[in-house]
Design an enzyme around this catalytic site. Structure first.
Site, PDB file in Angstrom:
ATOM      1  N   CYS A  53      37.581 -48.904  25.582  1.00 28.23           N
ATOM      2  CA  CYS A  53      37.495 -47.537  25.077  1.00 28.23           C
ATOM      3  C   CYS A  53      37.299 -46.549  26.218  1.00 28.23           C
ATOM      4  CB  CYS A  53      36.331 -47.408  24.102  1.00 28.23           C
ATOM      5  SG  CYS A  53      36.368 -48.574  22.739  1.00 28.23           S
ATOM      6  N   ARG A  79      43.309 -47.364  29.983  1.00 29.20           N
ATOM      7  CA  ARG A  79      42.250 -48.326  29.663  1.00 29.20           C
ATOM      8  C   ARG A  79      42.592 -49.163  28.435  1.00 29.20           C
ATOM      9  NH1 ARG A  79      37.404 -47.266  32.188  1.00 29.20           N
ATOM     10  NH2 ARG A  79      36.185 -48.113  30.470  1.00 29.20           N
ATOM     11  N   TRP A  92      39.460 -48.737  21.416  1.00 26.51           N
ATOM     12  CA  TRP A  92      40.076 -50.065  21.443  1.00 26.51           C
ATOM     13  C   TRP A  92      39.341 -50.885  20.388  1.00 26.51           C
ATOM     14  CZ3 TRP A  92      39.123 -55.270  22.941  1.00 26.51           C
ATOM     15  CH2 TRP A  92      40.255 -56.005  23.303  1.00 26.51           C
ATOM     16  N   ASN A 145      31.591 -46.617  24.119  1.00 18.49           N
ATOM     17  CA  ASN A 145      32.377 -47.674  24.760  1.00 18.49           C
ATOM     18  C   ASN A 145      31.465 -48.885  24.907  1.00 18.49           C
ATOM     19  OD1 ASN A 145      34.004 -49.325  26.358  1.00 18.49           O
ATOM     20  ND2 ASN A 145      33.532 -48.212  28.240  1.00 18.49           N
ATOM     21  N   GLY A 146      31.847 -50.007  24.296  1.00 19.10           N
ATOM     22  CA  GLY A 146      31.023 -51.210  24.375  1.00 19.10           C
ATOM     23  C   GLY A 146      30.930 -51.893  23.030  1.00 19.10           C
ATOM     24  N   GLU A 170      50.044 -65.958  38.446  1.00 17.23           N
ATOM     25  CA  GLU A 170      50.075 -64.503  38.364  1.00 17.23           C
ATOM     26  C   GLU A 170      51.411 -64.016  37.801  1.00 17.23           C
ATOM     27  OE1 GLU A 170      49.024 -60.433  38.814  1.00 17.23           O
ATOM     28  OE2 GLU A 170      47.932 -62.310  38.455  1.00 17.23           O
ATOM     29  N   LYS A 224      51.976 -61.815  34.367  1.00 16.35           N
ATOM     30  CA  LYS A 224      52.709 -60.549  34.284  1.00 16.35           C
ATOM     31  C   LYS A 224      53.756 -60.600  33.176  1.00 16.35           C
ATOM     32  CE  LYS A 224      50.397 -58.374  37.070  1.00 16.35           C
ATOM     33  NZ  LYS A 224      49.323 -59.156  36.476  1.00 16.35           N
ATOM     34  N   GLU A 255      51.793 -60.330  29.868  1.00 14.91           N
ATOM     35  CA  GLU A 255      51.201 -59.004  29.671  1.00 14.91           C
ATOM     36  C   GLU A 255      52.240 -57.961  29.289  1.00 14.91           C
ATOM     37  OE1 GLU A 255      47.414 -58.367  32.563  1.00 14.91           O
ATOM     38  OE2 GLU A 255      49.306 -58.695  33.583  1.00 14.91           O
ATOM     39  N   HIS A 290      53.596 -85.163  34.555  1.00 16.06           N
ATOM     40  CA  HIS A 290      52.452 -85.454  33.679  1.00 16.06           C
ATOM     41  C   HIS A 290      52.492 -84.632  32.386  1.00 16.06           C
ATOM     42  CE1 HIS A 290      50.549 -87.900  36.784  1.00 16.06           C
ATOM     43  NE2 HIS A 290      50.936 -86.975  37.650  1.00 16.06           N
ATOM     44  N   LYS A 346      42.728 -51.917  30.556  1.00 16.94           N
ATOM     45  CA  LYS A 346      42.676 -52.007  32.012  1.00 16.94           C
ATOM     46  C   LYS A 346      41.308 -52.475  32.480  1.00 16.94           C
ATOM     47  CE  LYS A 346      44.197 -51.334  36.219  1.00 16.94           C
ATOM     48  NZ  LYS A 346      45.186 -52.249  36.783  1.00 16.94           N
TER      49      LYS A 346
END
Length: 689
Positions: free
Chosen positions: A2, A33, A97, A124-125, A562, A566, A569, A585, A684
């Site tokens: 948030c 964010r 959020w 926020n939290g 990574e 990407k 995401e 394996h 973010k």
């Protein structure tokens, strides 16, 4: 997560339209964010009288992006006079959020205490004991309209106000906030507005970031002022040792005009002022009706550190507004990928002396003797930051000759990992506010380990709570998917490894080779960025696929992790980073002519092993897209398609191989019509567990 933004103009005339524009622009700066709804709260009366007992309140909220909120504001123009001037006004704004309750009008912040909005809050939290608080308030006939944990905060404040409003001495707005937050468990950054306290705002934080910007036409009374402690704490009375004239922040002289900006991130403030104050956990900051700011501290009962007088400093930000603008690029993501030749150079500037082959990280040089004596090195992060540690682990083991442990912060905490006084713990976070990483830091700090922060944000919680650290100097990163921060974190850890080995004769040849490699990096990154059109053509082949595997080993294994992250995401495709040594394996069962596969095969110590894996894939009718070194004809023979990258030292090759993956993710996402700057469901700065 948030985003919080609030604006107070004290004796600074602003029209309602100007106030709303400042609030909305603040939210736009916080869009990166991650959020799914947005709202603002402003005064609704057309004449301001601060002596009035109540000031009408208007809530404007909307599901979706800030653009949808702007449409709602346009609709409200017919009921609100946008040209009315307020000499003093408080507006609060929020991007939510969703954690408790789906995105809709009632769940969107600001949350209100009752239908008339006597108290409103943005948050926020996460409040972990909200169910207990809700049950307590429901027994006292409070009705809840939302599914959020935040509504319990503002209704609890209303409850305390009703209890104390008949007290002979009354209760201040700040005292109400302090009483309220002492009942909260969890993480929060809060901003409160009330019709009972016109012209006043109170903010508080515990675990979530909050910064205050101050703008005044005249010099401020002080650039450092004390934190005042609550009058009562476990029977002890605390008072400031500095006179009252310095215990508040206000302009000097007769001109008392001042503007205050409160935000989750300095990027929302920088266009207005570069004078900021970062709040610490359990700080409560209040601006009274005289326009003066004070900061009090409420000691959390779980705090292990004793209370003591302290101060907060007014910091001058070096950030430029141009750094948080897209410029000529269509997205922040693309801008930040193409900034990497400059960002990696900025990470090395003033630290790597290419003429003398010397490396000096000023933020940790005073602690190098202690670091060299340690028993092991621990590197802890989440997501991309974790991958930067994986990418450099092998080099750090080689250069330090110490055990190197790399952990995901959440798993590190879940295992209650043993930590000792002679450990050195590195905490890697772009924002410096990542909740899991911050909690792991505090866990290690309590056990006496040396704490080293690796962040991109000056003044962040990890910066302030570390014993020493390295600022990666990548510049502001707005896109949710990290790009330039990864390469700068990578280089920062390489530079640390070089510092650890600079006095070892046996390492000198390797040391000098790596420094020469660092010098070539910016130009080599430009070479790869020039291949954007080629990578775009490859994206056109892949964007309709449902899955994409990325395979490699050795120094390039982190690129696989990574790169796959990407893809996930940005494109919402399934993607998996696979260690090539594990191919037989299990993952080999996935390989056929229809499975898209990228393999990273560069001329490093595991080249032969990677070639074995490549040939096994070909034997199963796989069609591998290969990232290899420029001019490597032998490898190209076995590839369906090739992306060539320049030759580099093995330990730095991962910086060059990740950039094609960043570009490919970007281009696939664009073809799939995805929002590359704000991917769905992601944030973010992850400020809750």
């Amino acid at each position: 997560m948030c985003g919080i933004f609030a604006y107070l103009n004290f004796l600074t005339p602003r029209t309602r339209e100007e106030i709303i524009k400042i609030l909305v622009n603040g939210l736009k700066r916080l869009e990166y964010r991650g959020y799914d709804s947005a709202g603002i709260a402003i005064d609704g009366c057309n004449e301001v009288n601060l002596s009035a007992l109540e000031v009408a309140l208007v809530l404007l909220k909307q599901k979706g992006k800030v653009a949808a909120l702007e449409e709602e504001i346009e609709t409200a123009k017919k009921d609100l006079k946008f040209d009315v001037v307020f000499s003093t006004h408080i507006g609060i704004a929020h991007t939510r959020w969703a954690t408790h309750g789906e995105p809709n009008w009632v769940n969107t912040h600001p949350q209100r205490s009752d239908a008339s909005g006597e108290f409103v809050v943005i948050h926020n939290g996460i409040i972990t004991n909200y169910k207990d608080l809700k049950a307590f308030l429901s027994e006292r006939s409070y009705q809840f309209e939302s599914d959020t944990d935040t509504e319990t905060i503002v209704k609890l404040m209303k409850h305390f106000y009703e209890i104390h409003k008949k007290d002979p001495n009354g209760v201040t707005f700040r005292e109400l906030v302090e009483k309220t937050i002492q009942q909260l468990e969890g993480a929060f950054a809060l901003a409160f507005k009330s019709s009972h306290y016109p012209g006043e705002i109170v903010v508080a934080r515990r675990g979530s970031p909050l910064v205050i910007g101050v703008k005044s036409p005249t010099k401020l009374a002080t650039d450092r002022f004390p934190v005042l402690f609550s009058k009562e704490h476990r029977g002890t009375v605390y008072s400031s040792i500095i006179g009252d004239d310095l215990s508040t922040l206000a302009p000097v002289g007769e001109e008392k005009e001042v503007e205050y900006f409160f935000a989750s991130d300095a990027s929302a403030i920088i266009e207005h002022t570069n004078q900021v104050i970062y709040l610490e956990d359990n700080d409560v900051a209040a601006v009274n009706r005289s326009g003066k700011l004070t900061i009090h501290r409420v000691q959390n009962l779980t705090d292990s550190e004793p209370m003591s007088p302290m101060s907060r400093e007014v910091i001058t930000l070096k950030m430029q507004i141009q750094q948080i603008m897209k410029g000529n690029f269509p997205s922040f993501m693309q801008k930040e990928i193409f900034e990497q030749p400059e960002s990696v150079m900025n990470t090395m500037r003033g630290r790597v002396n290419f003429e003398e082959n010397r490396v000096l990280l000023g933020g940790i040089k005073e602690h190098m003797a202690e670091i060299r004596r340690c028993r092991r090195l621990l590197f802890i992060g989440c997501g991309t930051s974790y991958h930067s540690a994986v990418a450099t682990r092998q080099l750090l083991e080689e250069m330090t000759e110490l055990p190197v442990m790399v952990d995901l912060a959440s798993d590190f905490l879940d295992r209650s990992t043993p930590v000792f006084r002679d450990d050195v713990c590195f905490f890697i976070s772009q924002s410096g506010e990542t909740a899991d990483t911050l909690m792991a830091l505090r866990y290690c700090k309590q056990r006496g380990a040396l704490i080293v922060g690796i962040t991109n944000t000056v003044g962040s919680s990890i910066c302030r709570e570390s014993h020493c650290g390295v600022h990666i100097n990548a510049g502001p990163e707005i896109g949710v998917a990290s790009t330039k921060a990864y390469t700068s974190q990578f280089i920062s850890l390489v530079m640390f490894g070089l510092m650890m080995s600079e006095d070892r004769l046996s390492m000198q040849e390797r040391y000098n080779t790596i420094i020469k490699g660092l010098k070539k990096l910016p130009e080599q990154i430009k070479e790869i960025l020039a291949m954007d059109d080629q990578i775009h053509q490859l994206a056109e082949e892949l964007y309709q696929q449902r899955s994409l595997l990325v395979m490699g080993r050795g120094f390039n294994y982190a690129t696989c992790l990574e790169g796959a992250l990407k893809i996930k995401e940005l494109t919402y495709m399934h993607s998996e980073g696979i260690l090539a040594g594990e191919l037989k394996h299990g993952p080999l069962a996935l390989i056929d002519s229809a499975m898209p596969l990228i393999m990273i095969v560069t001329r490093d110590p595991v080249y032969v092993k990677c070639m074995n894996a490549l040939q096994q894939v070909k034997a199963r009718n796989g069609q591998p897209i290969v990232i290899c070194n420029k001019g490597d004809e032998e490898t190209k023979k076995h590839a369906y398609k090739v992306i060539e990258v320049p030759d580099q030292v093995d330990c730095l090759q991962g910086i060059l191989t990740i950039i094609p993956m960043q570009l490919l993710s970007l281009r696939i996402a664009e073809l799939r019509k995805c929002d590359v700057d704000c991917p769905r469901n992601l944030a973010k700065s992850v400020t809750v567990e």
